[in-house]
Design an enzyme around this catalytic site. Structure first.
Site, PDB file in Angstrom:
ATOM      1  N   SER A  47       0.856  -1.188   0.000  1.00  0.00           N
ATOM      2  CA  SER A  47       0.000   0.000   0.000  1.00  0.00           C
ATOM      3  C   SER A  47       0.886   1.231   0.000  1.00  0.00           C
ATOM      4  CB  SER A  47      -0.921   0.027   1.226  1.00  0.00           C
ATOM      5  OG  SER A  47      -1.777   1.154   1.169  1.00  0.00           O
ATOM      6  N   GLU A  48       0.524   2.229  -0.812  1.00  0.00           N
ATOM      7  CA  GLU A  48       1.414   3.365  -1.032  1.00  0.00           C
ATOM      8  C   GLU A  48       1.624   4.238   0.205  1.00  0.00           C
ATOM      9  OE1 GLU A  48      -1.271   6.344  -3.609  1.00  0.00           O
ATOM     10  OE2 GLU A  48      -1.561   4.205  -3.956  1.00  0.00           O
ATOM     11  N   ASN A  49       0.783   4.097   1.232  1.00  0.00           N
ATOM     12  CA  ASN A  49       1.027   4.859   2.452  1.00  0.00           C
ATOM     13  C   ASN A  49       2.093   4.209   3.327  1.00  0.00           C
ATOM     14  OD1 ASN A  49      -0.970   2.809   2.879  1.00  0.00           O
ATOM     15  ND2 ASN A  49      -1.466   3.713   4.853  1.00  0.00           N
ATOM     16  N   SER A  89       7.991   4.043   0.437  1.00  0.00           N
ATOM     17  CA  SER A  89       6.965   3.351  -0.331  1.00  0.00           C
ATOM     18  C   SER A  89       6.930   3.845  -1.771  1.00  0.00           C
ATOM     19  CB  SER A  89       5.597   3.553   0.326  1.00  0.00           C
ATOM     20  OG  SER A  89       4.604   2.835  -0.352  1.00  0.00           O
TER      21      SER A  89
END
Length: 221
Positions: A47-49, A89
């Site tokens: 997940s990009e977070n 990320s």
């Protein structure tokens, strides 16, 4: 017309994610794919977070409010999973370290261009987020979407009219009606769902389609 619902479509896409893949599931419909990945396959969800190693959606009594994905949905963390700064990320995303990304779409062109962040409407999301980074950074980019809008317009088009997220970045499209590959020779339909026929799919899709159909591997529940 019988087509796949969103959960059935998520189940179908999960079948095509191979063992050992590092995968980002975009905000919205694609997050449901996590619930259908087989437990006997080691697949690393990103997940990009700043999370790597997510599992399926938690039950209501197991939600950790401090463990969420980029869409602010609660997630689980599998053994060995980790979380880290979102700068790291994005370095993973931009550095070509993701094997597959599955994104939603407003439009996909016959050349594989993607428009998925704005329709230009006043109430539209004001920024693209990480979608551009994912579209150009992942080795393969899949789209998960409904074939038609609520107004009946097809999302597979000759040229995108909405602001672009990426150019020639999509390799495969999964809609509630069909699986389609973007190829140098054009859009090739690999699979039809429900009682959708080749003639009907071509009728509602405003670009030429080629058909190289295979039988579905499993029923969807």
């Amino acid at each position: 017309m019988k087509t796949l619902n969103h959960q059935q479509l998520a189940q179908r896409i999960a079948q095509d994610i191979p063992e050992g893949a590092y995968v980002n599931l975009g905000i919205g419909l694609p997050t449901a794919i996590a619930n259908y990945l087989p437990a006997d396959k080691e697949i690393f969800l990103h997940s990009e977070n700043g999370i790597l190693g997510m599992g399926p959606t938690p039950s209501e009594d197991a939600i950790d409010p401090e463990l969420i994905n980029a869409g602010k949905q609660p997630v689980t963390l599998l053994p060995g999973g980790c979380f880290f700064h979102h700068g790291d990320s994005f370095a993973m995303m931009r550095g070509g370290h993701l094997d597959i990304c599955v994104l939603g779409a407003y439009q996909v062109s016959q050349k594989g261009d993607l428009a998925n962040w704005s329709t230009g409407a006043v109430e539209a999301i004001p920024a693209v987020g990480g979608a551009m980074d994912l579209a150009i950074g992942a080795r393969k980019v899949f789209v998960m979407t409904d074939h038609l809008t609520k107004k009946g317009d097809c999302k597979i088009v000759a040229e995108c009219t909405y602001p672009l997220t990426g150019i020639a970045c999509i390799s495969r499209i999964y809609t509630d009606m069909a699986v389609m590959d973007i190829t140098p020779a054009g859009v090739v339909v690999r699979e039809l769902f429900g009682d959708v026929t080749a003639d009907y799919l071509q009728e509602v899709t405003p670009i030429p389609l080629q058909f190289a159909l295979s039988q579905p591997e499993a029923a969807y529940v």
